[in-house]
Design a protein around this motif. Structure first.
Motif, PDB file in Angstrom:
ATOM      1  N   VAL A 163       7.242   5.433  -2.211  1.00 21.80           N
ATOM      2  CA  VAL A 163       6.686   6.673  -2.740  1.00 21.80           C
ATOM      3  C   VAL A 163       7.756   7.764  -2.694  1.00 21.80           C
ATOM      4  CG1 VAL A 163       4.922   8.437  -2.428  1.00 21.80           C
ATOM      5  CG2 VAL A 163       4.350   6.030  -2.089  1.00 21.80           C
ATOM      6  N   LEU A 164       8.521   7.813  -1.601  1.00 21.85           N
ATOM      7  CA  LEU A 164       9.642   8.745  -1.525  1.00 21.85           C
ATOM      8  C   LEU A 164      10.690   8.435  -2.593  1.00 21.85           C
ATOM      9  CD1 LEU A 164      10.294   9.097   2.317  1.00 21.85           C
ATOM     10  CD2 LEU A 164       9.502  10.878   0.748  1.00 21.85           C
ATOM     11  N   THR A 166       7.752   8.270 -16.111  1.00 23.31           N
ATOM     12  CA  THR A 166       7.067   6.976 -16.034  1.00 23.31           C
ATOM     13  C   THR A 166       7.716   6.079 -14.995  1.00 23.31           C
ATOM     14  OG1 THR A 166       6.513   7.167 -18.392  1.00 23.31           O
ATOM     15  CG2 THR A 166       6.305   5.002 -17.387  1.00 23.31           C
ATOM     16  N   LEU A 167       9.038   6.092 -14.936  1.00 16.31           N
ATOM     17  CA  LEU A 167       9.763   5.302 -13.949  1.00 16.31           C
ATOM     18  C   LEU A 167       9.401   5.735 -12.533  1.00 16.31           C
ATOM     19  CD1 LEU A 167      11.921   3.050 -14.257  1.00 16.31           C
ATOM     20  CD2 LEU A 167      13.647   4.798 -13.900  1.00 16.31           C
ATOM     21  N   ALA A 168       9.333   7.039 -12.307  1.00 16.90           N
ATOM     22  CA  ALA A 168       8.965   7.541 -10.984  1.00 16.90           C
ATOM     23  C   ALA A 168       7.541   7.137 -10.617  1.00 16.90           C
ATOM     24  CB  ALA A 168       9.107   9.062 -10.955  1.00 16.90           C
ATOM     25  N   GLY A 169       6.616   7.214 -11.583  1.00 14.60           N
ATOM     26  CA  GLY A 169       5.240   6.816 -11.310  1.00 14.60           C
ATOM     27  C   GLY A 169       5.100   5.338 -11.029  1.00 14.60           C
ATOM     28  N   ASP A 170       5.870   4.503 -11.727  1.00 12.76           N
ATOM     29  CA  ASP A 170       5.815   3.062 -11.479  1.00 12.76           C
ATOM     30  C   ASP A 170       6.300   2.713 -10.079  1.00 12.76           C
ATOM     31  OD1 ASP A 170       4.844   2.665 -13.996  1.00 12.76           O
ATOM     32  OD2 ASP A 170       6.772   2.133 -14.887  1.00 12.76           O
ATOM     33  N   VAL A 171       7.373   3.344  -9.648  1.00 14.92           N
ATOM     34  CA  VAL A 171       7.920   3.048  -8.333  1.00 14.92           C
ATOM     35  C   VAL A 171       7.014   3.585  -7.226  1.00 14.92           C
ATOM     36  CG1 VAL A 171       9.875   3.466  -6.788  1.00 14.92           C
ATOM     37  CG2 VAL A 171      10.281   2.908  -9.184  1.00 14.92           C
ATOM     38  N   ALA A 172       6.479   4.804  -7.418  1.00 15.44           N
ATOM     39  CA  ALA A 172       5.623   5.402  -6.396  1.00 15.44           C
ATOM     40  C   ALA A 172       4.337   4.611  -6.216  1.00 15.44           C
ATOM     41  CB  ALA A 172       5.305   6.853  -6.755  1.00 15.44           C
ATOM     42  N   TRP A 173       3.767   4.116  -7.302  1.00 14.69           N
ATOM     43  CA  TRP A 173       2.545   3.316  -7.203  1.00 14.69           C
ATOM     44  C   TRP A 173       2.537   2.291  -8.323  1.00 14.69           C
ATOM     45  CZ3 TRP A 173      -2.897   4.326  -9.295  1.00 14.69           C
ATOM     46  CH2 TRP A 173      -3.781   3.368  -8.787  1.00 14.69           C
ATOM     47  N   ALA A 174       2.951   1.078  -7.996  1.00 12.75           N
ATOM     48  CA  ALA A 174       3.000  -0.008  -8.972  1.00 12.75           C
ATOM     49  C   ALA A 174       1.694  -0.782  -9.046  1.00 12.75           C
ATOM     50  CB  ALA A 174       4.142  -0.970  -8.628  1.00 12.75           C
ATOM     51  N   GLY A 175       0.717  -0.436  -8.201  1.00 13.69           N
ATOM     52  CA  GLY A 175      -0.544  -1.162  -8.203  1.00 13.69           C
ATOM     53  C   GLY A 175      -1.356  -0.973  -9.458  1.00 13.69           C
ATOM     54  N   SER A 176      -1.057   0.065 -10.256  1.00  9.68           N
ATOM     55  CA  SER A 176      -1.802   0.303 -11.487  1.00  9.68           C
ATOM     56  C   SER A 176      -1.312  -0.565 -12.640  1.00  9.68           C
ATOM     57  CB  SER A 176      -1.695   1.781 -11.880  1.00  9.68           C
ATOM     58  OG  SER A 176      -0.339   2.140 -12.111  1.00  9.68           O
ATOM     59  N   SER A 222       0.836  -1.184   0.000  1.00 14.75           N
ATOM     60  CA  SER A 222       0.000   0.000   0.000  1.00 14.75           C
ATOM     61  C   SER A 222       0.880   1.247   0.000  1.00 14.75           C
ATOM     62  CB  SER A 222      -0.918   0.008   1.230  1.00 14.75           C
ATOM     63  OG  SER A 222      -1.595   1.238   1.343  1.00 14.75           O
ATOM     64  N   PRO A 223       0.606   2.229  -0.867  1.00 16.54           N
ATOM     65  CA  PRO A 223       1.463   3.431  -0.912  1.00 16.54           C
ATOM     66  C   PRO A 223       1.354   4.302   0.329  1.00 16.54           C
ATOM     67  CG  PRO A 223      -0.413   3.666  -2.382  1.00 16.54           C
ATOM     68  CD  PRO A 223      -0.434   2.250  -1.891  1.00 16.54           C
ATOM     69  N   VAL A 224       0.339   4.107   1.154  1.00 14.01           N
ATOM     70  CA  VAL A 224       0.180   4.913   2.371  1.00 14.01           C
ATOM     71  C   VAL A 224       0.580   4.142   3.620  1.00 14.01           C
ATOM     72  CG1 VAL A 224      -1.634   6.318   1.369  1.00 14.01           C
ATOM     73  CG2 VAL A 224      -2.248   4.223   2.559  1.00 14.01           C
TER      74      VAL A 224
END
Length: 335
Positions: free
Chosen positions: A182-183, A228-238, A173-175
């Motif tokens: 996420v950091l 895109t790399l930053a978004g994948d690492v911050a939230w890979a659930g998508s 979970s990102p939270v």
């Protein structure tokens, strides 16, 4: 994630990788134009539409090149940068991962390819001579120091395949337990943020014709791959997970992953447009970017280390307890 890689899933994953690569390359100039358009709205300036970037690249491809000193080396550098950018785009998930057993690079290789592309993009400024040569050397130095600044982030990813790493993050979970990653994603986003305009756009660059078009396309691809790399690492659930279910649910997950990717890009474009309002000299901006990347990565590593150590300790304790229970059962069964 399946461990038996069938021919059907192999073909589907190859098709998905090709589609993701083409999608990133085609969307990169639109994303750059979109950011420029949003920055103009924030400052009250009239700027070209988002598709104007692609029109400029197309115009440069059709334009005859003016050959000058060092253009041969600059041409090779632009083509090499585009090759590295396309390779990184191919290996960066947009809407789906690849199954276990599928060849996938590590996170270090991805970052090295992107930084190598950035170094090649700064080379034309160095070889053209004049006042731009010193600024080009400073840009190369800033890009070269980016890999040491990413050391805490690279430690978090380890030496495993990037898809396996994201497959593990997909369950977090990102939270909650995924907050340190996420950091980590924010640190990767800062690589592009606070960079301002590219050095070749701020200073007179003598590239023209197809070389200029390749330089612009490679620059846009590198920026979009970092985002895109930053978004994948911050939230890979998508990201969709092939082999977890049948083909139809996987395709539905791919469509949802593409929609989430567009949403991530919308947020990133707004943030990047806001960072263009910061008036900083190039040396100071480079120092701020490198320091922010290192400090954010170090903070993410420190936050994630206790959780990972605790999880490993629990696994070892559970394994030892299982061995002990097995030994007691064997001893009781012995007559």
């Amino acid at each position: 994630m399946t461990h038996d890689l069938t021919w059907g899933w192999s073909f589907a994953c190859l098709l998905a990788l090709a589609l993701q690569t083409v999608l990133v390359v085609l969307a990169a100039p639109f994303f750059t134009g979109w950011v420029n358009r949003l920055a103009g709205r924030l400052t009250g300036e009239r700027r070209f539409p988002a598709g104007g970037r692609w029109q400029e690249i197309h115009h440069q491809f059709r334009r005859a090149a003016l050959r000058q000193r060092g253009d041969g080396l600059s041409s090779l550098a632009c083509r090499g940068a585009l090759v590295l950018a396309v390779f990184a785009a191919c290996m960066t998930p947009v809407f789906t991962l690849v199954p276990a057993g599928f060849p996938a690079p590590g996170f270090f290789l991805l970052c090295a390819a992107l930084i190598g592309a950035s170094l090649l993009l700064g080379l034309p400024l160095v070889v053209q001579g004049g006042a731009s040569s010193l600024a080009g050397c400073a840009a190369l130095l800033a890009e070269g120091l980016l890999l040491p600044a990413l050391v805490p982030v690279l430690i978090m990813a380890g030496g495993q395949d990037f898809s396996v790493f994201l497959g593990h993050l997909r369950q977090l979970s990102p939270v909650a337990e995924g907050a340190p990653f996420v950091l980590m994603g924010v640190a990767l986003f800062v690589v592009t943020a606070w960079k301002g305009q590219q050095a070749g756009e701020e200073m007179p660059c003598q590239l023209s014709g197809a070389d200029r078009a390749l330089w612009m396309l490679a620059t846009d691809c590198v920026q979009l791959v970092w985002i895109t790399l930053a978004g994948d690492v911050a939230w890979a659930g998508s990201l969709a997970l092939p082999g977890e279910s049948s083909v139809e649910p996987w395709l539905a997950q791919c469509l949802a992953g593409g929609a989430f990717w567009v949403a991530k890009l919308s947020v990133a474009a707004l943030l990047l447009a806001g960072t263009q309002l910061m008036v900083l000299a190039f040396p100071r901006r480079a120092r701020v970017r490198l320091a922010a990347v290192f400090l954010l990565g170090l903070l993410a590593w420190q936050v994630a280390s206790p959780a990972q150590s605790g999880a490993q300790g629990q696994d070892k304790t559970a394994f030892a307890q299982e061995d002990q229970d097995s030994a007691w059962r064997n001893e009781d069964a012995t007559p």
